[in-house]
Design an enzyme around this catalytic site. Structure first.
Site, short mmCIF file in Angstrom:
data_model
loop_
_atom_site.label_atom_id
_atom_site.label_comp_id
_atom_site.label_asym_id
_atom_site.label_seq_id
_atom_site.Cartn_x
_atom_site.Cartn_y
_atom_site.Cartn_z
CG ASP A 67 63.05 31.15 77.48
OD1 ASP A 67 63.68 31.55 76.50
OD2 ASP A 67 62.00 31.67 77.88
CG ASP A 136 51.23 32.85 80.57
OD1 ASP A 136 52.14 33.68 80.31
OD2 ASP A 136 51.44 31.62 80.67
CG HIS A 138 55.36 33.48 79.90
ND1 HIS A 138 54.73 32.46 79.22
CD2 HIS A 138 55.97 34.21 78.94
CE1 HIS A 138 54.97 32.58 77.93
NE2 HIS A 138 55.73 33.64 77.72
CD GLU A 143 53.99 29.45 80.97
OE1 GLU A 143 53.67 30.65 81.12
OE2 GLU A 143 53.92 28.88 79.87
C1 F6R Z 1 61.33 33.90 75.04
C2 F6R Z 1 60.66 34.18 76.32
C3 F6R Z 1 59.21 34.43 76.38
C4 F6R Z 1 58.71 35.42 75.33
C5 F6R Z 1 57.21 35.62 75.42
C6 F6R Z 1 56.70 36.55 74.35
O1 F6R Z 1 62.72 33.71 75.22
O2 F6R Z 1 61.32 34.16 77.32
O3 F6R Z 1 58.88 34.90 77.66
O4 F6R Z 1 59.38 36.64 75.53
O5 F6R Z 1 56.58 34.39 75.30
O6 F6R Z 1 56.87 35.97 73.09
P1 F6R Z 1 56.58 36.79 71.76
O7 F6R Z 1 57.61 37.87 71.69
O8 F6R Z 1 56.75 35.81 70.65
O9 F6R Z 1 55.21 37.35 71.88
#
Ligand code: F6R
Length: 263
Positions: A67, A136, A138, A143
């Site tokens: 992403d 959440d 994801h 989301e």
């Molecule tokens: C990032 C991504 C997100 C993160 C998630 C956790 O490329 O795809 O799904 O893996 O938001 O983020 P952290 O590791 O910062 O807690």
């Protein structure tokens, strides 16, 4: 799903990096799917160490990032492009032509998403997809409510995600409201999946996605439907799981399978 519970963040990072390195050894021209965020930083550091000290070769590796924030140029210090180069790519011998990251400042995001999916297909699909998880639930930026059939597209970020990611920006208003993300359907087509998570603030969501019902409200639950998903947690992220003893027993007794087969 195979659940591995490690003692702490460092061990989680080492175990996950070792697993990725093994897959690269097995297939030198592997297609990786990669994640950003705090969680994989230690894993990438360990991969860099394995590259430098053990000669892990990235020269034929292809990678597709999950992403990118919509509106951020690749050189922006909060872009995921910047993150990947700083934390991994510039420290290993990957060919920049083999690196694919959604482009946040693209003029026609819809067309770009179609192109991105085509490039994944052309590469032969993703062999190993690395994931983190949002509070959440994801994966990527899929989301709550994202269809399990969704493909790479623009997605509006959930309020909790904006709040969580504000720590990387000067102020919350600066966090982009949209992102380009691979879909759940795109992720589920990866041959193997590795999800890593650490910290107390991920304990609830880890219990929900591993042991709760499958629902598009927690898109990580889709991994329950994947036939090769590895989940590596630290102690804190695993602390609300109900079947810890079972997962640990399975981890420690894999060798018994051979014995049973030989009976
Ligand atoms: C990032 C991504 C997100 C993160 C998630 C956790 O490329 O795809 O799904 O893996 O938001 O983020 P952290 O590791 O910062 O807690």
């Amino acid at each position: 799903m195979e659940i591995t519970i490690t003692e702490h963040y460092d061990e989680m990072s080492k175990v996950s990096a070792r697993l990725i390195a093994q897959e690269i050894h097995r297939k030198h021209d592997i297609v990786l799917g990669l994640a950003t965020g705090d969680t994989p930083v230690g894993t990438y550091q360990e991969l860099v160490r394995i590259h430098k000290e053990e000669g892990l070769d990235f020269s034929k590796v292809k990678s597709f990032n999950l992403d990118e924030y919509l509106g951020l140029a690749p050189v922006h210090k909060n872009s995921y492009n910047y993150f990947m180069w700083e934390n991994l790519f510039k420290h290993v011998n990957i060919n920049p032509e083999n690196v694919y990251i959604p482009q946040g400042n693209i003029k026609d995001p819809e067309q770009f998403c179609v192109w991105y999916e085509e490039q994944i297909k052309k590469a032969g699909g993703i062999d190993l997809q690395v994931l983190g998880i949002g509070r959440d639930g994801h994966i990527g930026f899929n989301e709550p409510g994202s269809s399990f059939a969704s493909r790479t597209r623009v997605k509006a970020l959930f309020k909790q995600t904006i709040e969580d990611n504000a720590r990387f920006f000067d102020k919350e208003e600066d966090v982009p409201r949209f992102a380009i993300t691979m879909g759940v359907g795109t992720i589920m087509e990866a041959k193997k999946i590795l999800l890593i998570a650490n910290g107390k603030n991920k304990a609830d969501v880890c219990a929900q996605f591993i042991e709760g019902p499958v629902t598009s409200q927690i898109t990580a639950t889709s991994l329950q439907l994947h036939n090769y998903a590895n989940v590596i947690l630290d102690n804190e992220a695993a602390s609300k799981l109900k079947r810890i003893e079972y997962y640990n027993w399975v981890r420690d007794n894999k060798h018994l399978v051979q014995k049973e087969v030989g009976r």
